[in-house]
Design an enzyme around this catalytic site. Structure first.
Site: not given
Length: 235
Positions: A63-66, A105
């Site tokens: 996921t992009e938020n890490g 990310s």
């Protein structure tokens, strides 16, 4: 990519069948994720895919938020407000999961380290163009997020979407009329009515929902639809 004025929506004369559920759409998409793949899930219906890893396979969700290695949603009451995906939905962690900076990310995405992304869509064109962030209307709120990075950097792009809009207009078209997220990027589409591949010759119908005829799917698709030689029913 310039915004264009959306055309007048014309509702097809063909009534729209319900087809399969959103959860069934996510389960069907999960079947096409190979063992060991690193997968990014978009917001909306794609988030449901995390709950449908086929038995005997390992899927590493990003996921992009890490987070790398998150699992399905927690049971009600067990949510951790600080453990969420990019859509702000609660997730669980699988053994070996890792946290990292937002910039790292996106370095994974832009560096080609993600095997598959599964995104929602407003429109998909027969050549694989994807529009999933804006209608182009003057009052539309820009919300592209990381979608442009994903379709540019990920090796394979799947789309999960309802086959038509709430007004009954096709989402699968000869050409997108909304601003593009990416040109020629979509490989396969999972809808409530069908599984469709994007090929050099256009849309190829691989599977259709039970009790939904090919003629109905053709009438609700805004582009020519070729049938696969081994056309099947979605199981």
């Amino acid at each position: 990519m310039t915004a264009t004025t959306p055309p007048t929506v014309t509702t097809p004369a063909t009534s729209v069948p319900r087809g399969i559920s959103r959860d069934a759409m996510a389960r069907r998409a999960a079947l096409d994720i190979p063992d060991g793949a690193v997968v990014n899930l978009g917001i909306g219906i794609p988030e449901l895919v995390a709950g449908h890893v086929p038995a005997g396979r390992e899927v590493i969700y990003h996921t992009e938020n890490g987070i790398l290695g998150f699992g399905p949603p927690p049971p009600p009451g067990a949510e951790d407000p600080e453990l969420i995906n990019a859509g702000k939905k609660p997730v669980t962690l699988l053994p070996g999961a890792a946290f990292f900076h937002h910039a790292d990310s996106f370095a994974m995405i832009r560096g080609g380290h993600i095997d598959i992304c599964i995104l929602g869509a407003m429109q998909v064109a027969a050549n694989g163009d994807l529009a999933n962030w804006s209608t182009g209307a003057a009052d539309a709120v820009p919300a592209v997020g990381g979608a442009m990075d994903l379709v540019a950097g990920v090796r394979k792009v799947f789309v999960i979407t309802e086959h038509v809009t709430r007004d009954g207009a096709p989402k699968l078209l000869d050409a997108c009329t909304y601003p593009l997220t990416g040109a020629g990027v979509v490989h396969r589409i999972f809808t409530n009515l069908a599984v469709i591949d994007v090929t050099p010759a256009g849309f190829l119908l691989r599977e259709h929902a039970p009790d939904v005829s090919v003629d109905t799917i053709r009438a609700l698709t805004g582009a020519p639809l070729t049938l696969a030689a081994d056309l099947q029913v979605i199981g």
